[in-house]
Design a protein around this motif. Structure first.
Motif, PDB file in Angstrom:
ATOM      1  N   UNK A  36       0.821  -1.195   0.000  1.00 14.42           N
ATOM      2  CA  UNK A  36       0.000   0.000   0.000  1.00 14.42           C
ATOM      3  C   UNK A  36       0.866   1.261   0.000  1.00 14.42           C
ATOM      4  N   UNK A  37       1.892   1.286   0.813  1.00 10.92           N
ATOM      5  CA  UNK A  37       2.775   2.447   0.845  1.00 10.92           C
ATOM      6  C   UNK A  37       3.544   2.562  -0.461  1.00 10.92           C
ATOM      7  N   UNK A  38       4.114   1.444  -0.914  1.00  8.37           N
ATOM      8  CA  UNK A  38       4.950   1.466  -2.095  1.00  8.37           C
ATOM      9  C   UNK A  38       4.172   1.891  -3.335  1.00  8.37           C
ATOM     10  N   UNK A  39       2.909   1.477  -3.450  1.00  7.26           N
ATOM     11  CA  UNK A  39       2.143   1.765  -4.659  1.00  7.26           C
ATOM     12  C   UNK A  39       2.052   3.264  -4.921  1.00  7.26           C
ATOM     13  N   UNK A  40       1.724   4.038  -3.884  1.00 10.86           N
ATOM     14  CA  UNK A  40       1.633   5.481  -4.053  1.00 10.86           C
ATOM     15  C   UNK A  40       2.973   6.101  -4.411  1.00 10.86           C
ATOM     16  N   UNK A 164      12.372   0.602   2.373  1.00 10.03           N
ATOM     17  CA  UNK A 164      13.764   0.165   2.201  1.00 10.03           C
ATOM     18  C   UNK A 164      13.870  -0.820   1.044  1.00 10.03           C
ATOM     19  N   UNK A 165      12.938  -1.764   0.990  1.00 10.12           N
ATOM     20  CA  UNK A 165      12.953  -2.769  -0.081  1.00 10.12           C
ATOM     21  C   UNK A 165      12.743  -2.101  -1.438  1.00 10.12           C
ATOM     22  N   UNK A 166      11.875  -1.094  -1.491  1.00 11.57           N
ATOM     23  CA  UNK A 166      11.611  -0.377  -2.739  1.00 11.57           C
ATOM     24  C   UNK A 166      12.859   0.350  -3.222  1.00 11.57           C
ATOM     25  N   UNK A 171      10.077  -1.615  -7.298  1.00 16.64           N
ATOM     26  CA  UNK A 171       8.717  -2.050  -6.993  1.00 16.64           C
ATOM     27  C   UNK A 171       8.564  -3.564  -7.054  1.00 16.64           C
ATOM     28  N   UNK A 172       9.330  -4.204  -7.936  1.00 17.08           N
ATOM     29  CA  UNK A 172       9.205  -5.646  -8.076  1.00 17.08           C
ATOM     30  C   UNK A 172       9.501  -6.392  -6.796  1.00 17.08           C
TER      31      UNK A 172
END
Length: 412
Positions: A36-40, A164-166, A171-172
């Motif tokens: 959810x955070x990463x999508x935006x 951190x992962x992003x 995104x993948x």
């Protein structure tokens, strides 16, 4: 030797199916919160548009409005296989997002998030119904409190981990993490030992079956006041949330200070989740909801005071008060609804309680521009407290509500 009776909270943790459910909540909740955070952030990086980034959250929340319709599916089939299938479906769907590498494919992100949100509505309805069958009724309050603690805890831990992962893998990496979390959750649901019979075919059409959940809530003398109070609470919570940055401005901080207030509020919710079960058993659903509303109402009004210690205390109080209302309402729905109706009734209750939050956010965004934040928060506190007074008043005349004829009940 005197035998020691196990306390309810450890009994919940010792219950095999309850442990599996909570593990699934933690696993899937971590991946979903990170997504959810990463999508935006991802859409913002691709397009530079704040509006498109905001649409990501809207896509996830929009299916909540269709809760009564989507929840009907949870009563049409056996729930354990449904939960397993929904998790595996999402695990297969999410990797599609790895094909998005340009602004021209942002529509695919929004479409996948919309499907994600719709599946989540069905999933929550089926889970609520299956939990009521798997976990003994005296332990449902403790279970729902722990579930909220697990969910709120993941909201605190997952977004930083996802960020951190992003940054490290793009995104993948976050997408595949969420997909893997759903595979693991499906495995946990497959390990449940819940005896289910195939639901009986309903004589009515899809629309009639959907309306049965709303009708049950409307006619029930204990559920209707609780669900309506929950909806009023989340409406006010939306207005309160929209005023957050005006409060931060009054404190003289940068917008990033919102992260501190969110963390403190989340910590308050975690604590309440641990205590909600014993409180529900001691106070009952209605009194617990009233106390939660009063705490949040007072805290919302006091946010008008431009003081850091007061702002932090109010954030913690709001985080502690809101779960009281939600746990009280949703546990009551589980305990007071026949199993054959529970999926659509739970989904309808979720819609009536949670959807007003979006309306409150929109109304609050307009009111913050039109009114002084001090006046707005003071008025909000009064309105919020009034919903607690109405809930108390409804408790004084349960027989009058129960004696109403079926012709008086109109779910619309």
């Amino acid at each position: 030797m005197k035998r020691t009776v196990p306390r309810p909270l450890p009994r919940v943790l010792r219950h095999r199916d309850a442990r599996l459910y909570l593990s699934a909540v933690v696993v899937s909740g971590f991946g979903t919160s990170a997504l959810w955070l990463m999508a935006g952030v991802w859409v913002k990086d691709l397009t530079g548009s704040d509006g498109l980034a905001a649409l990501c959250l809207l896509a996830l929340w929009a299916p909540t409005a269709a809760g009564p319709l989507l929840g009907t599916l949870a009563d049409a089939v056996r729930r354990r296989p449904l939960l397993i299938g929904l998790n595996l479906f999402l695990a297969a769907l999410l990797p599609v997002l790895t094909a998005v590498r340009s602004p021209g494919r942002v529509w695919l992100v929004l479409a996948v998030l919309l499907v994600h949100g719709a599946v989540g509505v069905v999933h929550d309805a089926a889970e609520s119904a299956l939990v009521a069958a798997a976990v003994p009724a005296p332990l449902l309050g403790e279970f729902n409190g722990l579930r909220m603690t697990a969910s709120e805890g993941m909201k605190l831990l997952a977004p930083p981990a996802g960020a951190v992962l992003y940054r490290m893998y793009g995104a993948g990496g976050v997408v595949l993490l969420d997909a893997a979390s759903f595979v693991l959750a499906a495995g946990l649901y497959a390990c449940l030992r819940v005896g289910e019979t195939r639901p009986e075919p309903s004589a009515g059409g899809w629309r009639a079956r959907t309306a049965e959940g709303a009708r049950h809530l409307w006619r029930h003398p204990r559920l209707r006041p609780l669900v309506l109070a929950g909806g009023a609470t989340m409406l006010c919570a939306g207005v309160n949330g929209a005023a957050l940055y005006a409060v931060i401005d009054a404190l003289g901080h940068e917008p990033a200070y919102a992260g501190v207030l969110y963390a403190v509020q989340g910590a308050g919710s975690v604590v309440t989740g641990l205590l909600a079960g014993p409180a529900l058993r001691r106070l009952g659903a209605r009194r617990l909801a009233v106390y939660g509303i009063v705490v949040t109402a007072v805290a919302a009004g006091l946010r008008a005071v431009p003081s850091d210690p007061v702002a932090l205390a109010c954030a913690a109080a709001i985080g502690a008060g809101l779960p009281c209302v939600l746990v009280a309402a949703f546990t009551a729905v589980q305990c007071e609804t026949p199993d054959a109706l529970l999926g659509r009734t739970a989904a309808t209750a979720h819609t009536l309680v949670l959807a007003p939050n979006a309306i409150g956010l929109a109304a609050g965004a307009a009111l913050v521009e039109l009114a002084d934040v001090t006046v707005l928060l003071a008025a909000l506190g009064v309105v919020w407290a009034a919903s607690a007074a109405l809930l108390c008043q409804s408790a004084a005349s349960p027989s009058r509500t129960a004696d109403r004829s079926s012709s008086d009940a109109n779910p619309a």
